[in-house]
Design a protein around this motif. Structure first.
Motif, PDB file in Angstrom:
ATOM      1  N   LEU A  32       1.466 106.401  94.014  1.00  0.00           N
ATOM      2  CA  LEU A  32       2.315 105.205  94.102  1.00  0.00           C
ATOM      3  C   LEU A  32       2.704 104.748  92.703  1.00  0.00           C
ATOM      4  CD1 LEU A  32       3.540 102.958  95.942  1.00  0.00           C
ATOM      5  CD2 LEU A  32       1.499 101.628  95.408  1.00  0.00           C
ATOM      6  N   TRP A  33       4.004 104.518  92.516  1.00  0.00           N
ATOM      7  CA  TRP A  33       4.554 104.166  91.212  1.00  0.00           C
ATOM      8  C   TRP A  33       5.261 102.831  91.364  1.00  0.00           C
ATOM      9  CZ3 TRP A  33       8.438 107.792  88.248  1.00  0.00           C
ATOM     10  CH2 TRP A  33       8.345 107.540  86.871  1.00  0.00           C
ATOM     11  N   GLY A  34       4.697 101.803  90.748  1.00  0.00           N
ATOM     12  CA  GLY A  34       5.197 100.459  90.961  1.00  0.00           C
ATOM     13  C   GLY A  34       6.561 100.176  90.370  1.00  0.00           C
ATOM     14  N   LEU A  35       7.110 101.082  89.564  1.00  0.00           N
ATOM     15  CA  LEU A  35       8.420 100.831  88.974  1.00  0.00           C
ATOM     16  C   LEU A  35       9.518 100.785  90.029  1.00  0.00           C
ATOM     17  CD1 LEU A  35       8.380 103.063  85.753  1.00  0.00           C
ATOM     18  CD2 LEU A  35       7.947 100.605  85.940  1.00  0.00           C
ATOM     19  N   SER A  36       9.426 101.655  91.025  1.00  0.00           N
ATOM     20  CA  SER A  36      10.480 101.747  92.033  1.00  0.00           C
ATOM     21  C   SER A  36       9.917 102.393  93.286  1.00  0.00           C
ATOM     22  CB  SER A  36      11.658 102.564  91.497  1.00  0.00           C
ATOM     23  OG  SER A  36      12.620 102.801  92.512  1.00  0.00           O
ATOM     24  N   PHE A  37       9.863 101.632  94.377  1.00  0.00           N
ATOM     25  CA  PHE A  37       9.492 102.226  95.656  1.00  0.00           C
ATOM     26  C   PHE A  37      10.036 101.364  96.785  1.00  0.00           C
ATOM     27  CE2 PHE A  37       5.906  99.410  94.770  1.00  0.00           C
ATOM     28  CZ  PHE A  37       5.528  98.893  96.009  1.00  0.00           C
ATOM     29  N   ALA A  38      10.098 101.953  97.968  1.00  0.00           N
ATOM     30  CA  ALA A  38      10.642 101.267  99.136  1.00  0.00           C
ATOM     31  C   ALA A  38       9.720 101.489 100.331  1.00  0.00           C
ATOM     32  CB  ALA A  38      12.045 101.782  99.457  1.00  0.00           C
ATOM     33  N   LEU A  39       9.672 100.508 101.198  1.00  0.00           N
ATOM     34  CA  LEU A  39       8.940 100.605 102.460  1.00  0.00           C
ATOM     35  C   LEU A  39       9.450  99.516 103.392  1.00  0.00           C
ATOM     36  CD1 LEU A  39       5.276  99.200 102.083  1.00  0.00           C
ATOM     37  CD2 LEU A  39       7.232  98.495 100.680  1.00  0.00           C
ATOM     38  N   SER A  40       9.092  99.615 104.652  1.00  0.00           N
ATOM     39  CA  SER A  40       9.525  98.587 105.590  1.00  0.00           C
ATOM     40  C   SER A  40       8.672  97.337 105.417  1.00  0.00           C
ATOM     41  CB  SER A  40       9.418  99.095 107.031  1.00  0.00           C
ATOM     42  OG  SER A  40       8.059  99.247 107.406  1.00  0.00           O
ATOM     43  N   ALA A  41       9.241  96.205 105.780  1.00  0.00           N
ATOM     44  CA  ALA A  41       8.470  94.963 105.763  1.00  0.00           C
ATOM     45  C   ALA A  41       7.289  95.068 106.717  1.00  0.00           C
ATOM     46  CB  ALA A  41       9.371  93.790 106.140  1.00  0.00           C
ATOM     47  N   ALA A  42       7.471  95.808 107.820  1.00  0.00           N
ATOM     48  CA  ALA A  42       6.377  95.980 108.779  1.00  0.00           C
ATOM     49  C   ALA A  42       5.225  96.754 108.159  1.00  0.00           C
ATOM     50  CB  ALA A  42       6.892  96.694 110.027  1.00  0.00           C
ATOM     51  N   ASP A  43       5.534  97.806 107.379  1.00  0.00           N
ATOM     52  CA  ASP A  43       4.462  98.572 106.734  1.00  0.00           C
ATOM     53  C   ASP A  43       3.791  97.760 105.625  1.00  0.00           C
ATOM     54  OD1 ASP A  43       4.475 100.825 108.307  1.00  0.00           O
ATOM     55  OD2 ASP A  43       5.892 101.932 107.048  1.00  0.00           O
ATOM     56  N   TRP A  44       4.561  96.922 104.933  1.00  0.00           N
ATOM     57  CA  TRP A  44       3.954  96.027 103.943  1.00  0.00           C
ATOM     58  C   TRP A  44       2.889  95.153 104.621  1.00  0.00           C
ATOM     59  CZ3 TRP A  44       4.500  95.223  98.629  1.00  0.00           C
ATOM     60  CH2 TRP A  44       3.912  94.053  98.139  1.00  0.00           C
ATOM     61  N   ARG A  45       3.272  94.565 105.750  1.00  0.00           N
ATOM     62  CA  ARG A  45       2.324  93.711 106.481  1.00  0.00           C
ATOM     63  C   ARG A  45       1.168  94.533 107.057  1.00  0.00           C
ATOM     64  NH1 ARG A  45       7.383  91.464 108.067  1.00  0.00           N
ATOM     65  NH2 ARG A  45       7.331  92.676 110.005  1.00  0.00           N
ATOM     66  N   ARG A  46       1.476  95.726 107.516  1.00  0.00           N
ATOM     67  CA  ARG A  46       0.455  96.611 108.088  1.00  0.00           C
ATOM     68  C   ARG A  46      -0.638  96.920 107.073  1.00  0.00           C
ATOM     69  NH1 ARG A  46       2.449 102.460 110.036  1.00  0.00           N
ATOM     70  NH2 ARG A  46       0.439 103.484 110.457  1.00  0.00           N
ATOM     71  N   ALA A  47      -0.245  97.104 105.825  1.00  0.00           N
ATOM     72  CA  ALA A  47      -1.222  97.371 104.765  1.00  0.00           C
ATOM     73  C   ALA A  47      -1.930  96.102 104.301  1.00  0.00           C
ATOM     74  CB  ALA A  47      -0.536  98.045 103.580  1.00  0.00           C
ATOM     75  N   GLY A  48      -1.380  94.944 104.660  1.00  0.00           N
ATOM     76  CA  GLY A  48      -1.992  93.678 104.262  1.00  0.00           C
ATOM     77  C   GLY A  48      -1.477  93.122 102.962  1.00  0.00           C
ATOM     78  N   GLY A  49      -0.340  93.662 102.465  1.00  0.00           N
ATOM     79  CA  GLY A  49       0.169  93.194 101.171  1.00  0.00           C
ATOM     80  C   GLY A  49      -0.777  93.564 100.051  1.00  0.00           C
ATOM     81  N   MET A  50      -0.612  92.913  98.925  1.00  0.00           N
ATOM     82  CA  MET A  50      -1.455  93.184  97.765  1.00  0.00           C
ATOM     83  C   MET A  50      -2.636  92.213  97.711  1.00  0.00           C
ATOM     84  SD  MET A  50       0.962  94.429  94.638  1.00  0.00           S
ATOM     85  CE  MET A  50       1.841  95.997  94.809  1.00  0.00           C
ATOM     86  N   ASP A  51      -3.726  92.673  97.157  1.00  0.00           N
ATOM     87  CA  ASP A  51      -4.952  91.885  97.055  1.00  0.00           C
ATOM     88  C   ASP A  51      -4.815  90.914  95.880  1.00  0.00           C
ATOM     89  OD1 ASP A  51      -7.524  90.867  96.713  1.00  0.00           O
ATOM     90  OD2 ASP A  51      -8.491  92.785  97.144  1.00  0.00           O
ATOM     91  N   GLU A  52      -4.744  89.626  96.190  1.00  0.00           N
ATOM     92  CA  GLU A  52      -4.497  88.621  95.157  1.00  0.00           C
ATOM     93  C   GLU A  52      -5.724  88.313  94.307  1.00  0.00           C
ATOM     94  OE1 GLU A  52      -2.294  85.225  96.550  1.00  0.00           O
ATOM     95  OE2 GLU A  52      -1.046  86.490  97.867  1.00  0.00           O
ATOM     96  N   ARG A  53      -6.837  88.971  94.590  1.00  0.00           N
ATOM     97  CA  ARG A  53      -7.986  88.849  93.690  1.00  0.00           C
ATOM     98  C   ARG A  53      -7.725  89.547  92.361  1.00  0.00           C
ATOM     99  NH1 ARG A  53     -12.889  91.297  96.833  1.00  0.00           N
ATOM    100  NH2 ARG A  53     -11.241  92.830  97.320  1.00  0.00           N
ATOM    101  N   TYR A  54      -6.743  90.472  92.351  1.00  0.00           N
ATOM    102  CA  TYR A  54      -6.362  91.119  91.092  1.00  0.00           C
ATOM    103  C   TYR A  54      -5.464  90.158  90.324  1.00  0.00           C
ATOM    104  CZ  TYR A  54      -8.205  95.456  92.972  1.00  0.00           C
ATOM    105  OH  TYR A  54      -9.040  96.425  93.487  1.00  0.00           O
ATOM    106  N   ILE A  55      -5.953  89.719  89.183  1.00  0.00           N
ATOM    107  CA  ILE A  55      -5.219  88.764  88.349  1.00  0.00           C
ATOM    108  C   ILE A  55      -5.058  89.380  86.972  1.00  0.00           C
ATOM    109  CG2 ILE A  55      -5.235  86.452  87.340  1.00  0.00           C
ATOM    110  CD1 ILE A  55      -7.041  85.604  89.679  1.00  0.00           C
ATOM    111  N   GLY A  56      -3.852  89.292  86.439  1.00  0.00           N
ATOM    112  CA  GLY A  56      -3.602  89.924  85.156  1.00  0.00           C
ATOM    113  C   GLY A  56      -3.290  91.394  85.346  1.00  0.00           C
ATOM    114  N   TYR A  57      -3.264  92.098  84.255  1.00  0.00           N
ATOM    115  CA  TYR A  57      -2.720  93.454  84.201  1.00  0.00           C
ATOM    116  C   TYR A  57      -3.696  94.486  84.749  1.00  0.00           C
ATOM    117  CZ  TYR A  57      -0.064  97.279  82.020  1.00  0.00           C
ATOM    118  OH  TYR A  57       0.688  98.398  81.785  1.00  0.00           O
ATOM    119  N   GLY A  58      -3.217  95.350  85.659  1.00  0.00           N
ATOM    120  CA  GLY A  58      -3.961  96.530  86.020  1.00  0.00           C
ATOM    121  C   GLY A  58      -4.675  96.483  87.352  1.00  0.00           C
ATOM    122  N   GLY A  59      -4.534  97.573  88.112  1.00  0.00           N
ATOM    123  CA  GLY A  59      -5.342  97.789  89.295  1.00  0.00           C
ATOM    124  C   GLY A  59      -4.717  97.406  90.613  1.00  0.00           C
ATOM    125  N   GLU A  60      -3.828  96.415  90.627  1.00  0.00           N
ATOM    126  CA  GLU A  60      -3.323  95.913  91.910  1.00  0.00           C
ATOM    127  C   GLU A  60      -2.479  96.940  92.649  1.00  0.00           C
ATOM    128  OE1 GLU A  60       0.133  95.394  89.335  1.00  0.00           O
ATOM    129  OE2 GLU A  60      -2.002  94.986  89.035  1.00  0.00           O
TER     130      GLU A  60
END
Length: 281
Positions: A154-182
């Motif tokens: 997965l390359w965060g510069l450019s990618f696409a997915l459905s809104a349903a798959d975003w929700r299916r994965a649970g979005g991003m973990d907001e415990r990651y704060i600052g640079y790296g890992g999310e």
């Protein structure tokens, strides 16, 4: 099928202006651009032929995961295209991502890195001539679709997915704060949710140059914190390359189970890692 382009921003106003100019040139315009501003207020924006909506997600260190989540929550499109603010989309990016929704759940676009000096005009042929491919990324033909079994790509510069798959994965973990890992954590969430992934030729973007630190010692504390969080969640380390560079400098000790700080980098060491000409770390 409706398409929302999402980006997150702190500063980088000229880069954002070029991203928007690239969207203005699309063969198939997005239905909207959603900007998550990691600052106190939005910056001025040009007029566009598509709606632009803003959400504010201030915070220090930068709330990268939270900003992407707020942008995704605000998006109205069935398909989401996530572009780094440094990326200028080639004219066919939105159309190509939209045309390949059946190829995979997550579609990874091609990115070329531009040299220092800024962008005089947004012209795909000219940018193709000067752009450089990251040595770790595949070279793709314009019509190629290449499935990848490794969600670690997965390359965060450019990618696409459905809104349903975003929700299916649970979005991003907001415990990651600052640079790296999310992003690596999000890749693991996508894999756990059974969302497939493929490289998509013809969905090209151009990464605008900015100085970088090699290694990113300015984010030392955030990288260590987020690496420990990832290990506690998934039982393995992420950002191995950077952690290895930190260890080589005698800053940390690391094994399969533990990461120990030996000493923090000095200001002089941090300053010495800044490289104004490197294209990628």
């Amino acid at each position: 099928m409706s398409v929302s382009v999402l980006t997150i921003v702190r500063g980088r106003s000229s880069h954002l202006a070029n991203l928007i100019a690239g969207l203005e040139r699309q063969t198939c315009a997005p239905d909207e651009l959603v900007i998550a501003w990691m600052q106190d207020a939005p910056s001025p924006l040009p007029e566009t032929r598509f709606p632009v909506r803003s959400v504010l997600v201030p915070g220090d260190p930068m709330p990268l995961a939270a900003a992407r989540n707020r942008a995704a929550e605000a998006a109205r499109g069935e398909q989401l295209i996530l572009l780094d603010v440094d990326c200028i989309p080639a004219a066919g990016l939105v159309e190509r991502y939209a045309a390949t929704v059946e190829a995979a759940g997550v579609r990874l676009g091609d990115v070329l890195y531009l040299p220092p000096g800024g962008v005089e005009r947004i012209d795909d042929d000219a940018l193709d001539r000067v752009g450089v491919r990251h040595p770790a990324k595949p070279e793709l033909s314009e019509d190629e679709i290449r499935a990848t079994p490794s969600h670690g790509e997965l390359w965060g510069l450019s990618f696409a997915l459905s809104a349903a798959d975003w929700r299916r994965a649970g979005g991003m973990d907001e415990r990651y704060i600052g640079y790296g890992g999310e992003e690596t954590d999000f890749a693991a969430r996508l894999e756990r949710a059974g969302v497939t992934m493929a490289w998509i030729g013809g969905a090209r973007a151009y990464h605008q140059h900015h100085p970088i630190h090699i290694p990113p010692l300015q984010h030392f504390d955030a990288i260590l914190r987020n690496a420990r969080l990832f290990h506690a969640t998934w039982g393995r380390w992420c950002m191995d390359y950077w952690l290895g560079q930190f260890a080589e400098r005698g800053l940390i000790a690391i094994d399969d189970t533990a990461l120990t700080v030996v000493r923090a980098p000095t200001r002089d060491e941090i300053d010495a890692t800044l490289d104004a000409t490197a294209l990628f770390s």
